[in-house]
Design a protein around this motif. Structure first.
Motif, mmCIF file in Angstrom:
data_model
loop_
_atom_site.group_PDB
_atom_site.id
_atom_site.type_symbol
_atom_site.label_atom_id
_atom_site.label_comp_id
_atom_site.label_asym_id
_atom_site.label_seq_id
_atom_site.Cartn_x
_atom_site.Cartn_y
_atom_site.Cartn_z
ATOM 1 N N GLY A 64 0.674 -1.217 0.095
ATOM 2 C CA GLY A 64 -0.036 0.078 -0.025
ATOM 3 C C GLY A 64 0.836 1.433 0.110
ATOM 4 N N GLY A 65 2.264 1.172 -0.238
ATOM 5 C CA GLY A 65 3.018 2.388 -0.202
ATOM 6 C C GLY A 65 3.230 3.102 -1.758
ATOM 7 N N MET A 66 2.605 2.267 -2.573
ATOM 8 C CA MET A 66 2.942 2.979 -4.125
ATOM 9 C C MET A 66 1.759 2.652 -4.681
ATOM 10 S SD MET A 66 5.968 2.358 -6.510
ATOM 11 C CE MET A 66 7.028 3.457 -5.230
ATOM 12 N N ALA A 67 1.306 3.331 -5.568
ATOM 13 C CA ALA A 67 0.301 3.234 -6.627
ATOM 14 C C ALA A 67 0.740 2.278 -7.914
ATOM 15 C CB ALA A 67 -0.192 4.399 -7.146
ATOM 16 N N GLY A 68 -0.309 1.699 -8.520
ATOM 17 C CA GLY A 68 -0.114 0.580 -9.421
ATOM 18 C C GLY A 68 0.573 1.425 -10.677
ATOM 19 N N GLY A 69 0.407 2.627 -11.043
ATOM 20 C CA GLY A 69 0.762 3.305 -12.125
ATOM 21 C C GLY A 69 2.220 3.349 -11.966
ATOM 22 N N ASP A 70 2.760 3.867 -10.855
ATOM 23 C CA ASP A 70 4.363 3.886 -10.406
ATOM 24 C C ASP A 70 5.095 2.538 -10.853
ATOM 25 O OD1 ASP A 70 3.558 6.371 -9.865
ATOM 26 O OD2 ASP A 70 3.126 5.973 -7.693
ATOM 27 N N VAL A 71 4.562 1.351 -10.301
ATOM 28 C CA VAL A 71 5.138 0.196 -10.624
ATOM 29 C C VAL A 71 5.028 -0.193 -12.148
ATOM 30 C CG1 VAL A 71 5.081 -2.323 -10.157
ATOM 31 C CG2 VAL A 71 4.312 -0.761 -8.328
ATOM 32 N N LYS A 72 4.086 0.195 -12.822
ATOM 33 C CA LYS A 72 3.961 0.068 -14.395
ATOM 34 C C LYS A 72 4.977 0.774 -15.019
ATOM 35 C CE LYS A 72 -0.525 -0.134 -14.003
ATOM 36 N NZ LYS A 72 -1.811 0.079 -14.468
ATOM 37 N N LEU A 73 5.082 2.242 -14.440
ATOM 38 C CA LEU A 73 6.157 2.932 -15.109
ATOM 39 C C LEU A 73 7.730 2.597 -14.899
ATOM 40 C CD1 LEU A 73 6.424 5.529 -16.434
ATOM 41 C CD2 LEU A 73 6.422 6.627 -14.320
ATOM 42 N N LEU A 74 7.881 2.100 -13.713
ATOM 43 C CA LEU A 74 9.226 1.504 -13.443
ATOM 44 C C LEU A 74 9.533 0.139 -14.605
ATOM 45 C CD1 LEU A 74 12.007 1.738 -12.424
ATOM 46 C CD2 LEU A 74 11.352 0.323 -10.603
ATOM 47 N N ALA A 75 8.362 -0.418 -14.730
ATOM 48 C CA ALA A 75 8.655 -1.734 -15.550
ATOM 49 C C ALA A 75 8.799 -0.964 -16.941
ATOM 50 C CB ALA A 75 7.308 -2.583 -15.411
ATOM 51 N N MET A 76 8.146 -0.114 -17.348
ATOM 52 C CA MET A 76 8.142 0.462 -18.482
ATOM 53 C C MET A 76 9.648 1.177 -18.701
ATOM 54 S SD MET A 76 6.607 3.748 -20.660
ATOM 55 C CE MET A 76 7.761 4.530 -19.661
ATOM 56 N N ALA A 77 9.998 1.621 -17.906
ATOM 57 C CA ALA A 77 11.484 2.266 -18.093
ATOM 58 C C ALA A 77 12.413 1.323 -18.176
ATOM 59 C CB ALA A 77 11.769 3.310 -16.744
ATOM 60 N N GLY A 78 12.169 0.008 -17.319
ATOM 61 C CA GLY A 78 12.999 -1.021 -17.384
ATOM 62 C C GLY A 78 13.284 -1.846 -18.754
#
Length: 145
Positions: free
Chosen positions: A72-86
């Protein structure tokens, strides 16, 4: 700077602007960016580059921030954004982007807390895509020093 890096920087700038304005990172932005990165890796380096860079980088980016989302410390969009950057930069640079984003996120958290204090209210979350954009920019800059 490579074409992949220019496209990546444009995408993270857009994600940060969206997160600042609406507190959302659009799925269409992230999905389009990831598909573009994977297609470019395939086109430029074949199946080996697709697996070794694109998919491995996306997996590392996803797995690094997924626990924070689950807690619950981060939103899903932020997780997906890091995956995209990766998916653009590959697995090793995805680790660097995550570390630099975490450092930028710490600074951003302090700024958000101070702004909330000045307004006399409580902090209502923070646009973490801004930290991911800063981490991405720093990582790309470090790759060219």
């Amino acid at each position: 700077m490579s074409g992949l890096e220019i496209i990546l920087l444009c995408l993270v700038f857009q994600a940060a602007a969206s997160d600042l304005a609406w507190r959302r990172v659009p799925n269409v932005l992230v999905l389009t960016g990831m598909l573009l990165a994977l297609a470019l890796h395939w086109r430029l380096g074949g199946a080996g580059a697709l697996l070794a860079q694109g998919l491995a980088g996306a997996s590392i980016g996803l797995l690094l921030f997924l626990p924070l989302y689950a807690l619950g410390g981060m939103a899903g969009g932020d997780v997906k954004l890091l995956a995209m950057a990766g998916s653009f930069v590959g697995p090793w640079q995805a680790l660097q982007v995550a570390l630099l984003s975490a450092m930028a996120g710490g600074v951003l958290a302090l700024v958000c807390l101070q702004l909330a204090r000045w307004r006399g209210g409580k902090a209502d979350g923070m646009p973490y895509a801004v930290a991911i954009a800063a981490g991405t920019i720093a990582s790309v800059a470090l790759a060219h020093r």
